[in-house]
Write an enzyme that holds these catalytic residues in place. Structure first.
Site, PDB file in Angstrom:
ATOM      1  CB  THR A  36      -9.335   0.667  11.168  1.00  0.00           C
ATOM      2  OG1 THR A  36     -10.115   1.550  11.325  1.00  0.00           O
ATOM      3  CG2 THR A  36      -9.936  -0.837  10.794  1.00  0.00           C
ATOM      4  CG  HIS A  74      -4.019   8.203  10.312  1.00  0.00           C
ATOM      5  ND1 HIS A  74      -4.683   7.111  10.811  1.00  0.00           N
ATOM      6  CD2 HIS A  74      -3.108   7.512   9.374  1.00  0.00           C
ATOM      7  CE1 HIS A  74      -4.514   6.130  10.065  1.00  0.00           C
ATOM      8  NE2 HIS A  74      -3.602   6.242   9.110  1.00  0.00           N
ATOM      9  CG  ASP A  90      -1.362   6.084   6.736  1.00  0.00           C
ATOM     10  OD1 ASP A  90      -1.555   7.251   6.536  1.00  0.00           O
ATOM     11  OD2 ASP A  90      -1.861   5.299   7.731  1.00  0.00           O
ATOM     12  CE1 TYR A  93     -10.719  -0.355   5.762  1.00  0.00           C
ATOM     13  CE2 TYR A  93     -11.710   0.702   7.735  1.00  0.00           C
ATOM     14  CZ  TYR A  93     -10.519   0.241   7.060  1.00  0.00           C
ATOM     15  OH  TYR A  93      -9.459   0.827   7.521  1.00  0.00           O
ATOM     16  CD  GLU A 152     -15.041   3.267  10.483  1.00  0.00           C
ATOM     17  OE1 GLU A 152     -16.071   2.524  10.262  1.00  0.00           O
ATOM     18  OE2 GLU A 152     -15.091   4.192  11.187  1.00  0.00           O
ATOM     19  CE  LYS A 166      -7.780  -2.497   7.061  1.00  0.00           C
ATOM     20  NZ  LYS A 166      -6.321  -2.497   6.863  1.00  0.00           N
ATOM     21  CB  SER A 177      -8.406   2.643   3.247  1.00  0.00           C
ATOM     22  OG  SER A 177      -8.357   3.306   2.160  1.00  0.00           O
ATOM     23  CB  ALA A 186      -1.945  -3.287   0.782  1.00  0.00           C
ATOM     24  N   GLY A 229       0.706  -1.147   0.109  1.00  0.00           N
ATOM     25  CA  GLY A 229       0.081  -0.049  -0.125  1.00  0.00           C
ATOM     26  C   GLY A 229       0.812   1.028  -0.001  1.00  0.00           C
ATOM     27  N   GLY A 232      -0.438   4.973  -0.859  1.00  0.00           N
ATOM     28  CA  GLY A 232      -1.317   5.822   0.149  1.00  0.00           C
ATOM     29  C   GLY A 232      -0.773   6.831   1.002  1.00  0.00           C
TER      30      GLY A 232
HETATM   31  O1  F7E Z   1     -15.502   9.603   6.868  1.00  0.00           O
HETATM   32  C1  F7E Z   1     -18.632  11.448   7.205  1.00  0.00           C
HETATM   33  C2  F7E Z   1     -18.794   9.627   7.486  1.00  0.00           C
HETATM   34  O2  F7E Z   1     -14.686   8.650   4.747  1.00  0.00           O
HETATM   35  C3  F7E Z   1     -15.342  10.189   8.224  1.00  0.00           C
HETATM   36  C4  F7E Z   1     -10.498   5.493   6.775  1.00  0.00           C
HETATM   37  O3  F7E Z   1      -9.276   5.931   6.680  1.00  0.00           O
HETATM   38  O4  F7E Z   1     -10.783   6.323   9.003  1.00  0.00           O
HETATM   39  C5  F7E Z   1     -11.215   6.421   7.938  1.00  0.00           C
HETATM   40  O5  F7E Z   1     -12.563   5.936   7.850  1.00  0.00           O
HETATM   41  C6  F7E Z   1     -16.936  10.656   8.843  1.00  0.00           C
HETATM   42  C7  F7E Z   1     -17.844   9.604   8.580  1.00  0.00           C
HETATM   43  O6  F7E Z   1     -13.590   8.304   7.027  1.00  0.00           O
HETATM   44  C8  F7E Z   1     -18.862  12.733   4.084  1.00  0.00           C
HETATM   45  O7  F7E Z   1     -20.218   9.395   7.388  1.00  0.00           O
HETATM   46  C9  F7E Z   1     -20.059  13.000   6.081  1.00  0.00           C
HETATM   47  O8  F7E Z   1     -18.634   9.191   9.488  1.00  0.00           O
HETATM   48  O9  F7E Z   1     -13.305  10.329   6.003  1.00  0.00           O
HETATM   49  P1  F7E Z   1     -14.287   9.278   5.966  1.00  0.00           P
HETATM   50  P2  F7E Z   1     -14.037   6.965   7.825  1.00  0.00           P
HETATM   51  O10 F7E Z   1     -15.123   6.372   7.504  1.00  0.00           O
HETATM   52  O11 F7E Z   1     -14.105   7.491   9.203  1.00  0.00           O
HETATM   53  C10 F7E Z   1     -10.879   4.874   9.489  1.00  0.00           C
HETATM   54  C11 F7E Z   1     -10.028   4.908  10.734  1.00  0.00           C
HETATM   55  C12 F7E Z   1     -10.152   3.976   8.720  1.00  0.00           C
HETATM   56  O12 F7E Z   1      -9.577   3.072   8.865  1.00  0.00           O
HETATM   57  C13 F7E Z   1     -10.413   4.105   7.220  1.00  0.00           C
HETATM   58  O13 F7E Z   1      -9.806   3.432   6.257  1.00  0.00           O
HETATM   59  O14 F7E Z   1     -17.532  11.554   7.886  1.00  0.00           O
HETATM   60  N1  F7E Z   1     -19.137  12.073   6.011  1.00  0.00           N
HETATM   61  N2  F7E Z   1     -20.057  13.481   4.790  1.00  0.00           N
HETATM   62  C14 F7E Z   1     -18.402  11.862   4.955  1.00  0.00           C
HETATM   63  N3  F7E Z   1     -17.384  11.043   4.605  1.00  0.00           N
HETATM   64  C15 F7E Z   1     -17.099  11.114   3.370  1.00  0.00           C
HETATM   65  N4  F7E Z   1     -15.992  10.151   2.800  1.00  0.00           N
HETATM   66  N5  F7E Z   1     -17.591  11.837   2.187  1.00  0.00           N
HETATM   67  C16 F7E Z   1     -18.567  12.560   2.639  1.00  0.00           C
HETATM   68  O15 F7E Z   1     -19.125  13.586   1.775  1.00  0.00           O
END
Ligand code: F7E
Length: 343
Positions: free
Chosen positions: A128, A182, A16, A151, A130, A155, A87, A84, A11, A14
């Site tokens: 993660t 991050h 990181d 996801y 998550e 993981k 994500s 990788a 990966g 990316g």
């Molecule tokens: O969403 C909300 C969405 O896609 C953060 C990955 O690196 O961190 C990441 O996962 C929050 C969520 O990241 C939009 O619903 C609102 O609550 O930036 P994100 P994620 O899902 O937290 C974890 C630790 C990982 O391991 C993952 O690989 O934001 N949200 N509106 C939105 N999110 C996105 N993408 N787009 C929007 O328009």
């Protein structure tokens, strides 16, 4: 002279992967990256590392056993950093098979092949926050896992089977960093932070009308990727393999992130309405933020807030970049790049 350590980062393209490659090179490692071929080619910061002879990359994919096998035989790494992944959480609901193949079976391929060529290999797995999913904050190493997306499920299964399980069954030096969100200027634009900083910079420059977002209420513990890669290396330098939660210990909503990015651009947003009807207006009253339910997830993780005291105690790690510094760094980078392109 002591033999140089060989690190393999999967990966590599990316955010990181690139920060970690820079760090390991500076620490005196020979650094190899497993690069997934895309039509766009490697990102510029990876090309730069390669051209500066700080990184060797090998084309391959953790979904393909034969390339994983060949790469392990060629590199014979002392340390493997398995970054990788498919994500993107929202995307994982659309492509669950691909997500499982990369995030679960892919880990199995990497771990088994790395062990086969070097039984003393040390393996870092990008786990993660998550995996905590529906578990209420604060979340630490003793909190129960409750994943709510393909996801997170993939993981978690990889963490349990190939990291905790192989450690117990085979005495393998395998450890997970359970990293909370991050971010950095190198973050992909489909993650919410970079989507916000890039879009607001465009709006400020008159290149975009409106930013459409999903759930503004979701809370995340956002840190700086450059700080988080340091801990990946530290985890593999310990006497015994352990898993660590890595987080800042602060949580904010998506709306808070928008406000902080706007402030960094000398903009001010006034919010009105609730849920799907909420909008954000600029000082002239123009709607520049709106909600599009397309970006909602079938199952949301509402609140993440990490307790990283174990990493602080055992690794001496703590984040250096504050939330405001992180947002400012991302906004400035997007604004400057866009300004440069348009001038
Ligand atoms: O969403 C909300 C969405 O896609 C953060 C990955 O690196 O961190 C990441 O996962 C929050 C969520 O990241 C939009 O619903 C609102 O609550 O930036 P994100 P994620 O899902 O937290 C974890 C630790 C990982 O391991 C993952 O690989 O934001 N949200 N509106 C939105 N999110 C996105 N993408 N787009 C929007 O328009």
């Amino acid at each position: 002279m002591a033999k140089k350590k060989r690190a393999l980062i999967t990966g590599i393209s990316g955010q990181d992967g690139s920060y970690l490659a820079e760090l390991l090179f500076d620490k005196g490692y020979d650094v190899y990256g497993l690069l997934r071929r895309t039509s766009a080619g490697p990102p510029p910061y990876i090309e730069d590392l390669h051209l500066a002879k700080k990184l060797s990359y090998v084309y391959g994919n953790v979904r393909d056993l034969s390339t994983v096998r060949m790469v392990m035989e060629e590199v014979r790494p002392d340390e493997v950093y398995n970054l990788a992944a498919q994500s993107h959480v929202w995307v994982s609901f659309k492509v669950p098979d691909e997500t499982w193949d990369t995030n679960y079976y892919g880990v199995g391929r990497v771990v088994n092949e790395a062990m086969r060529v070097n039984k003393d290999v040390r393996i870092y797995q990008a786990s993660t926050s998550e995996m905590f999913g529906a578990t209420l904050p604060p979340q630490n190493e003793r909190s129960p896992f409750a994943p709510v997306s393909p996801y997170a499920e993939s993981k978690l299964k990889a963490h349990e089977e190939f990291i905790v399980g192989y450690r117990e069954k085979y005495g393998l030096f395998a450890a997970s960093g359970i990293l909370f969100n991050h971010e950095s200027p190198r973050r992909g634009k489909h993650f919410v932070t970079r989507k916000i900083t890039h879009s607001l910079a465009k709006i400020k420059l008159g290149l975009q009308e409106k930013l459409l977002l999903g759930n503004l209420e979701a809370k995340r513990d956002w840190g700086y990727a450059g700080d988080y890669v340091e801990v990946m290396r530290l985890i593999l330098q310990q006497q015994k393999p352990h898993d660590y939660v890595i987080a800042t210990g602060e949580t904010r909503t998506v709306r808070d992130f928008v406000d902080a990015a706007a402030t960094a651009l000398d903009m001010h947003i006034t919010w009105k309405g609730k849920g799907k009807s909420e909008v954000g207006r600029d000082t002239g009253g123009k709607v520049i933020i709106a909600v599009d339910p397309e970006f909602y997830r079938p199952h949301e993780v509402h609140q993440l807030l990490g307790d990283a005291r174990k990493a602080r105690r055992e690794l001496g790690w703590k984040p250096k970049v504050s939330f405001d510094q992180l947002v400012e760094m991302m906004v400035k980078s997007d604004y400057d790049a866009l300004k440069h392109q348009t001038s």
